[in-house]
Design an enzyme around this catalytic site. Structure first.
Site, PDB file in Angstrom:
ATOM      1  N   ASN A 256      -8.643   1.952 -15.151  1.00 50.31           N
ATOM      2  CA  ASN A 256      -7.152   1.678 -15.162  1.00 50.31           C
ATOM      3  C   ASN A 256      -6.326   3.012 -15.040  1.00 50.31           C
ATOM      4  OD1 ASN A 256      -7.402  -0.964 -15.664  1.00 50.31           O
ATOM      5  ND2 ASN A 256      -7.544  -0.909 -17.870  1.00 50.31           N
TER       6      ASN A 256
ATOM      7  N   ARG B 209      -0.969  -6.175 -10.074  1.00 52.21           N
ATOM      8  CA  ARG B 209      -2.114  -5.472 -10.333  1.00 52.21           C
ATOM      9  C   ARG B 209      -2.172  -5.481 -11.954  1.00 52.21           C
ATOM     10  NH1 ARG B 209      -4.977  -0.033  -9.543  1.00 52.21           N
ATOM     11  NH2 ARG B 209      -7.135  -0.703  -9.464  1.00 52.21           N
TER      12      ARG B 209
ATOM     13  N   HIS C 233      -3.556  -8.565  -2.211  1.00 53.09           N
ATOM     14  CA  HIS C 233      -3.953  -7.219  -1.334  1.00 53.09           C
ATOM     15  C   HIS C 233      -3.212  -7.462   0.079  1.00 53.09           C
ATOM     16  CE1 HIS C 233      -7.831  -5.987  -3.545  1.00 53.09           C
ATOM     17  NE2 HIS C 233      -6.656  -5.827  -4.230  1.00 53.09           N
TER      18      HIS C 233
ATOM     19  N   HIS D 296      -5.202  -6.995 -14.289  1.00 50.53           N
ATOM     20  CA  HIS D 296      -6.226  -6.344 -15.044  1.00 50.53           C
ATOM     21  C   HIS D 296      -6.019  -6.885 -16.452  1.00 50.53           C
ATOM     22  CE1 HIS D 296      -7.615  -2.778 -12.445  1.00 50.53           C
ATOM     23  NE2 HIS D 296      -7.482  -3.515 -11.720  1.00 50.53           N
TER      24      HIS D 296
END
Ligand code: HEM
Length: 347
Positions: free
Chosen positions: A113, A79, A213, A83
């Site tokens: 975040n 992740r 995911h 980002h």
């Protein structure tokens, strides 16, 4: 920042372990090259062949160790990579710490975040320290993150792919740039497609990358309105399996719940990087509205069907899409970038 305590997610897995579903599907094309492939030519798998030939082994020694002691480092780092790439490009700007006393916060301190797990940052810090010890001032934080994300995909059972390297670390890290560049749990498919397109990624890339995911967790606040007041109806989302709804409601009360509670994205195989995510979507077992909608929207549902029935196809497409994502706005020159010794501080 919260870590799934064993009690929080065990509650889910014990309630949901009986969900084992199979699925079928249709045809779909692998990710096509887009404008990010222009940058592709500038990065290379053997970029550090002379300057730091052992970089992958060094990073690998940290990722494999971290994965043993703390498997959540896997989803956390994958992740983090996403980002990092979506905000200012894949340039390690996510690691910069805000200057004490400064009004301008760095990316990592932006509201969107805040839930990035500490384990992700910690693993990269360790890997960087090890690499700096052997090859000082040579390898960028951005490249270390790209390698570590790949390692964790593989360690969790997913595909192994070569990582192209040669990124420099970016000089800009601003919290104000985060909000508009990160998708939300309630983003519509339209919004997701637009955002991904703006990064040079296609609708296929969106569906394939969302397959990340298949591992990891989300906090209750990310899906609470789906459970109690979907689109202001005062009713749950009709596209959620009643057994999953019940289980999620037990752990995530409408009001006053524990803010640290998390639920697994993939209720069937939460720790395995496989293609179960897509089968789950077909069975109304998606956790976020943004996930579930991919199996409902006419632009994406055939791809979901296709990936649900073919793990090999998902793995191939995921490797290609991760490479594409890893090329977003990379910095290739000293005038645009730097090679930080400490990922959290500019040179
Ligand atoms: C398509 C739009 C996407 C949306 C709306 C989205 C949203 C989210 C949200 C809300 C969370 C939970 C955060 C929390 O509560 O702690 C999450 C977790 C996660 N996301 Fe996404 N995401 C998207 C795409 C992606 C992509 C492209 C990747 C990687 C390629 C990715 C990888 C992950 C991982 C691995 C986690 C679990 C993190 C953990 O357990 O620490 N996501 N995402």
């Amino acid at each position: 920042m919260s870590v799934p305590s064993s009690s929080s997610w065990f509650l889910f897995t014990s309630l949901l372990v009986f969900f084992l579903f199979m699925m079928d599907s249709d045809s779909f094309c692998l990710a096509k090259p887009t404008n990010t492939t222009r940058q592709n030519r500038q990065l290379s798998v053997d970029y550090y062949a002379k300057s730091c030939p052992q970089v992958e082994q060094l990073v690998g020694s940290v990722t494999s160790q971290q994965f043993k002691v703390s498997p959540v480092s896997g989803p956390a780092t994958i992740r983090l990579f996403f980002h990092d790439c979506f905000i200012e490009g894949c340039d390690g700007s996510i690691f910069i710490a805000s200057k004490p006393g400064s009004k301008v916060l760095a990316e990592k301190d932006a509201e969107d975040n805040k839930d990035l797990r500490m384990e992700g940052f910690e693993g990269i810090r360790k890997a960087k320290a090890l690499v700096e010890g052997k090859c000082p001032g040579v390898v960028s934080c951005a490249d270390i993150l790209a390698i570590a994300a790949r390692d964790y995909v593989h360690l969790a059972g997913g595909p192994y792919y070569q990582v192209k390297k040669g990124r420099w670390d970016g000089k800009i890290s601003m919290a104000s740039r985060v909000g508009s560049n990160i998708p939300r749990a309630n983003s519509t498919v339209d919004q997701l497609i637009k955002l991904f397109n703006s990064k040079g990624l296609t609708v296929e890339d969106l569906v394939v990358l969302s397959g990340a995911h298949t591992i990891g967790f989300a906090h209750c606040k990310q899906f609470l309105t789906r459970l109690y007041n979907f689109r202001n109806t005062n009713q749950p989302d009709p596209n959620i399996d009643p057994r999953l709804l019940k289980a999620l409601k037990m752990s995530c009360p409408h009001y006053g719940g524990n803010l640290d509670i998390v639920a697994p994205f993939d209720v069937t195989t939460p720790f395995l990087f496989d293609h179960a995510y897509y089968g789950n979507l077909q069975n109304k077992l998606g956790l976020l509205a943004s996930d579930q909608d991919l199996s409902l929207d006419p632009r994406t549902k055939n791809m979901v069907q296709d990936l649900a029935k073919d793990k090999h196809k998902f793995f191939q497409a995921f490797a290609v899409a991760m490479e594409k994502m890893g090329l977003i706005d990379v910095k290739r020159e000293r005038k645009h970038g730097e090679k930080r010794k400490d990922c959290s501080m500019h040179m």
